[in-house]
Design an enzyme around this catalytic site. Structure first.
Site, PDB file in Angstrom:
ATOM      1  N   ASN A  61      -6.046  -6.664  -1.284  1.00  0.00           N
ATOM      2  CA  ASN A  61      -5.947  -5.265  -1.682  1.00  0.00           C
ATOM      3  C   ASN A  61      -4.844  -4.561  -0.899  1.00  0.00           C
ATOM      4  O   ASN A  61      -4.573  -4.875   0.255  1.00  0.00           O
ATOM      5  CB  ASN A  61      -7.292  -4.544  -1.552  1.00  0.00           C
ATOM      6  CG  ASN A  61      -7.872  -4.509  -0.162  1.00  0.00           C
ATOM      7  OD1 ASN A  61      -7.792  -5.476   0.589  1.00  0.00           O
ATOM      8  ND2 ASN A  61      -8.485  -3.401   0.188  1.00  0.00           N
ATOM      9  N   GLU A  63      -3.734  -0.636  -0.318  1.00  0.00           N
ATOM     10  CA  GLU A  63      -4.056   0.770  -0.527  1.00  0.00           C
ATOM     11  C   GLU A  63      -2.821   1.650  -0.396  1.00  0.00           C
ATOM     12  O   GLU A  63      -1.808   1.237   0.160  1.00  0.00           O
ATOM     13  CB  GLU A  63      -5.128   1.211   0.472  1.00  0.00           C
ATOM     14  CG  GLU A  63      -6.451   0.508   0.263  1.00  0.00           C
ATOM     15  CD  GLU A  63      -7.537   0.933   1.228  1.00  0.00           C
ATOM     16  OE1 GLU A  63      -8.687   0.538   0.996  1.00  0.00           O
ATOM     17  OE2 GLU A  63      -7.252   1.650   2.210  1.00  0.00           O
ATOM     18  N   ASN A  64      -2.951   2.866  -0.913  1.00  0.00           N
ATOM     19  CA  ASN A  64      -1.862   3.822  -0.873  1.00  0.00           C
ATOM     20  C   ASN A  64      -2.456   5.222  -0.774  1.00  0.00           C
ATOM     21  O   ASN A  64      -3.477   5.501  -1.409  1.00  0.00           O
ATOM     22  CB  ASN A  64      -1.014   3.686  -2.151  1.00  0.00           C
ATOM     23  CG  ASN A  64       0.263   4.445  -2.078  1.00  0.00           C
ATOM     24  OD1 ASN A  64       0.260   5.671  -2.052  1.00  0.00           O
ATOM     25  ND2 ASN A  64       1.363   3.728  -2.061  1.00  0.00           N
ATOM     26  N   CYS A  72      -6.075  -3.840  -6.235  1.00  0.00           N
ATOM     27  CA  CYS A  72      -7.148  -4.699  -5.736  1.00  0.00           C
ATOM     28  C   CYS A  72      -6.662  -6.140  -5.555  1.00  0.00           C
ATOM     29  O   CYS A  72      -5.681  -6.570  -6.176  1.00  0.00           O
ATOM     30  CB  CYS A  72      -8.316  -4.693  -6.716  1.00  0.00           C
ATOM     31  SG  CYS A  72      -9.110  -3.097  -6.918  1.00  0.00           S
ATOM     32  N   GLU A  74      -8.072  -8.961  -6.518  1.00  0.00           N
ATOM     33  CA  GLU A  74      -8.205  -9.795  -7.710  1.00  0.00           C
ATOM     34  C   GLU A  74      -7.009  -9.637  -8.637  1.00  0.00           C
ATOM     35  O   GLU A  74      -6.418 -10.613  -9.102  1.00  0.00           O
ATOM     36  CB  GLU A  74      -9.489  -9.430  -8.476  1.00  0.00           C
ATOM     37  CG  GLU A  74     -10.756  -9.617  -7.678  1.00  0.00           C
ATOM     38  CD  GLU A  74     -11.194  -8.385  -6.898  1.00  0.00           C
ATOM     39  OE1 GLU A  74     -10.341  -7.684  -6.299  1.00  0.00           O
ATOM     40  OE2 GLU A  74     -12.412  -8.117  -6.874  1.00  0.00           O
ATOM     41  N   CYS A 112     -14.502  -4.736  -8.948  1.00  0.00           N
ATOM     42  CA  CYS A 112     -14.635  -3.401  -9.526  1.00  0.00           C
ATOM     43  C   CYS A 112     -14.483  -3.486 -11.047  1.00  0.00           C
ATOM     44  O   CYS A 112     -14.102  -4.522 -11.601  1.00  0.00           O
ATOM     45  CB  CYS A 112     -13.585  -2.457  -8.928  1.00  0.00           C
ATOM     46  SG  CYS A 112     -11.905  -2.734  -9.533  1.00  0.00           S
ATOM     47  N   CYS A 115     -10.933  -4.485 -12.284  1.00  0.00           N
ATOM     48  CA  CYS A 115     -10.678  -5.921 -12.103  1.00  0.00           C
ATOM     49  C   CYS A 115     -11.471  -6.749 -13.107  1.00  0.00           C
ATOM     50  O   CYS A 115     -10.967  -7.737 -13.644  1.00  0.00           O
ATOM     51  CB  CYS A 115     -11.007  -6.353 -10.678  1.00  0.00           C
ATOM     52  SG  CYS A 115      -9.794  -5.758  -9.481  1.00  0.00           S
TER      53      CYS A 115
END
Length: 157
Positions: A61, A63-64, A72, A74, A112, A115
């Site tokens: 993953n 993030e931003n 993610c 996956e 999630c 995904c």
């Protein structure tokens, strides 16, 4: 009005019960957690997949601060594999995570919704189920196809 019950079937396995290839994918997914960029959630997710040709890819993953601009684990693995081998179906996808303390999670984490939809599209595209390994320190869930996690899924018409 009629009621319908939907059921999911999965296997619960100890690491020692899995094949060498499955254990290798889980090790790569664990490695992916160390490559994660998760300064906001501190939930580091790693994924690893194997294509039909035997090639393996790691995802993690990213993030931003401008949510939802991150990605993610996956999807990062699936998209990287698709960019390099667009005609190869994904055979197996392993997923694991580290908690906010940096420890591998005890119970497996599930993908999630976004995904899951990407995995559905991958299965639909190649007409091939994706075997999913959800790893936790206590046990691993082995799922034979995303429809076990999303029995009412959105697919092409």
């Amino acid at each position: 009005m009629e009621e319908m019950t939907l059921k999911s079937t999965l296997q619960v396995a100890q690491l020692s019960e899995l094949s060498e290839t499955d254990r290798q994918l889980i090790d790569l997914a664990i490695e992916g957690t160390s490559r994660s960029y998760a300064p906001y959630s501190h939930f580091r997710v790693g994924a690893a997949l194997m294509l039909q040709n035997g090639k393996m890819f790691i995802g993690c993953n990213q993030e931003n601060a401008a949510f939802p601009a991150g990605l993610c684990a996956e999807r990062s693995a699936i998209f990287a594999a698709g960019a390099q081998y667009p005609d190869q179906p994904v055979v197996t996808l392993a997923i694991t995570a580290r908690n906010t303390k940096g420890e591998l999670i005890d119970e497996p984490a599930s993908p999630c919704g976004t995904c899951r939809q990407v995995i559905i599209e991958t299965e639909t595209r190649f007409k091939h189920p994706v075997r999913i390994l959800l790893y936790g320190r206590k046990h691993t869930y082995v799922i034979n196809g995303i429809k076990e996690l999303m029995p009412l899924s959105f697919t092409e018409f």
